[in-house]
Scaffold this motif. Sequence first.
Motif, PDB file in Angstrom:
ATOM      1  N   ASP A  57       0.836  -1.204   0.000  1.00 27.71           N
ATOM      2  CA  ASP A  57       0.000   0.000   0.000  1.00 27.71           C
ATOM      3  C   ASP A  57       0.873   1.258   0.000  1.00 27.71           C
ATOM      4  N   HIS A  58       1.880   1.236  -0.865  1.00 33.05           N
ATOM      5  CA  HIS A  58       2.791   2.371  -0.970  1.00 33.05           C
ATOM      6  C   HIS A  58       3.186   2.486  -2.432  1.00 33.05           C
ATOM      7  N   HIS A  59       2.902   3.626  -3.048  1.00 32.77           N
ATOM      8  CA  HIS A  59       2.923   3.703  -4.504  1.00 32.77           C
ATOM      9  C   HIS A  59       3.982   4.668  -5.017  1.00 32.77           C
ATOM     10  N   THR A  74       8.127   8.887  -1.947  1.00 31.78           N
ATOM     11  CA  THR A  74       7.863   9.856  -0.891  1.00 31.78           C
ATOM     12  C   THR A  74       6.579   9.417  -0.211  1.00 31.78           C
ATOM     13  N   HIS A  76       3.190  10.792   1.117  1.00 33.36           N
ATOM     14  CA  HIS A  76       2.296  11.948   1.181  1.00 33.36           C
ATOM     15  C   HIS A  76       1.703  12.088   2.580  1.00 33.36           C
ATOM     16  N   ASP A  77       1.390  10.928   3.158  1.00 32.97           N
ATOM     17  CA  ASP A  77       0.782  10.934   4.493  1.00 32.97           C
ATOM     18  C   ASP A  77       1.711  11.524   5.556  1.00 32.97           C
TER      19      ASP A  77
HETATM   20  C1  LIG Z   1      -5.157   5.703   1.858  1.00 36.46           C
HETATM   21  C2  LIG Z   1      -3.869   5.059   1.450  1.00 36.46           C
HETATM   22  O1  LIG Z   1      -3.484   4.081   2.352  1.00 36.46           O
HETATM   23  C3  LIG Z   1      -2.770   6.083   1.336  1.00 36.46           C
HETATM   24  O2  LIG Z   1      -3.139   7.074   0.425  1.00 36.46           O
HETATM   25  C4  LIG Z   1      -1.427   5.497   0.959  1.00 36.46           C
HETATM   26  C5  LIG Z   1      -1.409   4.816  -0.376  1.00 36.46           C
HETATM   27  N1  LIG Z   1      -0.137   4.879  -1.056  1.00 36.46           N
HETATM   28  C6  LIG Z   1       0.784   5.793  -0.739  1.00 36.46           C
HETATM   29  N2  LIG Z   1       1.872   5.907  -1.461  1.00 36.46           N
HETATM   30  C7  LIG Z   1       2.785   6.836  -1.183  1.00 36.46           C
HETATM   31  N3  LIG Z   1       3.884   6.896  -1.933  1.00 36.46           N
HETATM   32  N4  LIG Z   1       2.623   7.675  -0.167  1.00 36.46           N
HETATM   33  C8  LIG Z   1       1.557   7.643   0.620  1.00 36.46           C
HETATM   34  O3  LIG Z   1       1.444   8.438   1.556  1.00 36.46           O
HETATM   35  C9  LIG Z   1       0.574   6.666   0.359  1.00 36.46           C
HETATM   36  N5  LIG Z   1      -0.488   6.544   1.103  1.00 36.46           N
END
Ligand SMILES: C[C@H](O)[C@H](O)[C@H]1CNC2=NC(N)=NC(=O)C2=N1
Length: 96
Positions: A57-59, A74, A76-77
């Motif tokens: 869950d990291h993109h 990076t 985002h959270d």
């Molecule tokens: C809601 C979901 O879990 C979040 O948006 C996850 C998904 N993938 C993500 N990927 C990345 N690269 N940063 C994130 O903060 C992130 N948050």
Amino acid sequence: MAIAELTPAERDAALADLGEWTLAREGKAIERTFAFADFSEAFAFMTRVALLAESQDHHPEWSNVYNRVEIALTTHDAGGLSQRDASMARAIDALL
Ligand SMILES: C[C@H](O)[C@H](O)[C@H]1CNC2=NC(N)=NC(=O)C2=N1
């Protein structure tokens, strides 16, 4: 869900561990460029990274031109780099 941004010391330790990745965006991201034999190899790699991204869950933020794949990680959270970027980078490197 909230996750902590790495402190500068944690960030430097993570980077020392990740030889090929460089700091970008004023310390908010890490980047690496990958080169393959051709587009097919590059896209096969991207497919594997995509599956990894879903399982963690990291993109990635990425781009592809023919045999090259540029990846930026990076969180985002967290508003910057987190442990999730370091583990994702390690997992991507392990695909090679
Ligand atoms: C809601 C979901 O879990 C979040 O948006 C996850 C998904 N993938 C993500 N990927 C990345 N690269 N940063 C994130 O903060 C992130 N948050």
